[in-house]
Design a protein around this motif. Sequence first.
Motif, PDB file in Angstrom:
ATOM      1  N   ARG A 190     -19.329  30.787   8.768  1.00 59.71           N
ATOM      2  CA  ARG A 190     -20.456  29.856   8.907  1.00 59.71           C
ATOM      3  C   ARG A 190     -20.336  29.062  10.211  1.00 59.71           C
ATOM      4  O   ARG A 190     -21.315  28.923  10.954  1.00 59.71           O
ATOM      5  CB  ARG A 190     -20.510  28.895   7.717  1.00 59.71           C
ATOM      6  N   ASP A 191     -19.154  28.550  10.492  1.00 56.93           N
ATOM      7  CA  ASP A 191     -18.974  27.742  11.701  1.00 56.93           C
ATOM      8  C   ASP A 191     -19.203  28.579  12.956  1.00 56.93           C
ATOM      9  O   ASP A 191     -19.794  28.105  13.935  1.00 56.93           O
ATOM     10  CB  ASP A 191     -17.574  27.134  11.715  1.00 56.93           C
ATOM     11  N   LEU A 213     -11.824  25.531  15.750  1.00 58.57           N
ATOM     12  CA  LEU A 213     -12.396  26.794  15.293  1.00 58.57           C
ATOM     13  C   LEU A 213     -11.659  27.965  15.918  1.00 58.57           C
ATOM     14  O   LEU A 213     -11.392  28.971  15.252  1.00 58.57           O
ATOM     15  CB  LEU A 213     -13.885  26.858  15.643  1.00 58.57           C
ATOM     16  N   ASP A 231     -23.052  35.308   9.903  1.00 62.64           N
ATOM     17  CA  ASP A 231     -24.155  35.388   8.949  1.00 62.64           C
ATOM     18  C   ASP A 231     -25.470  35.586   9.702  1.00 62.64           C
ATOM     19  O   ASP A 231     -26.072  34.634  10.203  1.00 62.64           O
ATOM     20  CB  ASP A 231     -24.191  34.098   8.125  1.00 62.64           C
ATOM     21  N   ASP A 278     -11.919  31.676   1.089  1.00 61.78           N
ATOM     22  CA  ASP A 278     -12.737  30.523   1.458  1.00 61.78           C
ATOM     23  C   ASP A 278     -12.603  30.217   2.947  1.00 61.78           C
ATOM     24  O   ASP A 278     -13.567  29.788   3.591  1.00 61.78           O
ATOM     25  CB  ASP A 278     -12.320  29.299   0.639  1.00 61.78           C
ATOM     26  N   ALA A 279     -11.417  30.444   3.493  1.00 60.82           N
ATOM     27  CA  ALA A 279     -11.197  30.193   4.922  1.00 60.82           C
ATOM     28  C   ALA A 279     -12.073  31.105   5.771  1.00 60.82           C
ATOM     29  O   ALA A 279     -12.612  30.689   6.806  1.00 60.82           O
ATOM     30  CB  ALA A 279      -9.723  30.401   5.271  1.00 60.82           C
ATOM     31  N   THR A 335     -14.977  32.442   4.765  1.00 60.00           N
ATOM     32  CA  THR A 335     -16.355  31.987   4.563  1.00 60.00           C
ATOM     33  C   THR A 335     -16.684  30.810   5.471  1.00 60.00           C
ATOM     34  O   THR A 335     -17.739  30.774   6.121  1.00 60.00           O
ATOM     35  CB  THR A 335     -16.567  31.574   3.092  1.00 60.00           C
ATOM     36  N   GLU A 336     -15.780  29.842   5.538  1.00 61.79           N
ATOM     37  CA  GLU A 336     -16.003  28.665   6.375  1.00 61.79           C
ATOM     38  C   GLU A 336     -16.022  29.033   7.858  1.00 61.79           C
ATOM     39  O   GLU A 336     -16.864  28.539   8.626  1.00 61.79           O
ATOM     40  CB  GLU A 336     -14.916  27.629   6.100  1.00 61.79           C
ATOM     41  N   ALA A 337     -15.107  29.909   8.261  1.00 62.25           N
ATOM     42  CA  ALA A 337     -15.059  30.318   9.665  1.00 62.25           C
ATOM     43  C   ALA A 337     -16.316  31.092  10.047  1.00 62.25           C
ATOM     44  O   ALA A 337     -16.851  30.929  11.152  1.00 62.25           O
ATOM     45  CB  ALA A 337     -13.817  31.165   9.918  1.00 62.25           C
ATOM     46  N   ARG A 342      -8.507  28.508  14.014  1.00 63.02           N
ATOM     47  CA  ARG A 342      -8.775  29.062  12.679  1.00 63.02           C
ATOM     48  C   ARG A 342      -9.111  30.541  12.760  1.00 63.02           C
ATOM     49  O   ARG A 342      -8.642  31.347  11.946  1.00 63.02           O
ATOM     50  CB  ARG A 342      -9.925  28.295  12.012  1.00 63.02           C
TER      51      ARG A 342
END
Length: 212
Positions: free
Chosen positions: A60-61, A36, A108, A53-54, A56-58, A39
């Motif tokens: 959330r994580d 993480l 988020d 998308d990268a 968005t995923e980061a 990223r």
Amino acid sequence: MSGTSLDGVDAALVCSDGESYVECGPALTLEYGSGLRERLRSLLGTRREDWSDAVTEAARDCTMVHVRAVAALLLKAAMKANQVGVIGFHGQTLSHCPEQGWSWQIGDGKLLAIQTGIDVIDDFRSSDLTAGGQGAPLAPLYHGALAAKMEKPLAVLNLGGVANVTWIGPVSDSAADSGIGPGENEILAFDTGPGNALMDDWAGRAMGRPYD
């Protein structure tokens, strides 16, 4: 919160009236995993209009690490979620340009509130930037509360990834053009330049370690 060092999430329990009373409780740091961290590092400098998308995923994580940090902090303090009034959620800064009036943090707040069962306040920077600040309103208020009983004027230097200083003036005798009312301290805060971020980068390149 997580700063520009990208080392992880710092969480602390604080009881305060926001003005002159501060009681500091337990605190901890929950590290980002190396995956993480890398990223997030690859996304530094990304602007909101470049959302992918990268990102968005980061986001959330990153949020889920905060969820785990809150759970660990509650366990350490032997407290339940309903005993906490609010979570202040800084998010992870990807780009920051206060001289142009914008800054971008991912994370988020709604997801954090759902997962923890605690109300969340986030997006601190936007209103401060709109008001002409540099987008870091929490530290000066915290410094002001900590220094409520100290002799003024004084200055507090915060050496984070980016360094900043808070200057707290003496109590005002009368209302001023700046909007400072009688009995209030003038507070002036701003970034001074790079801090530990440069040392962290050097340590990574020269020593193969995430920080000095």
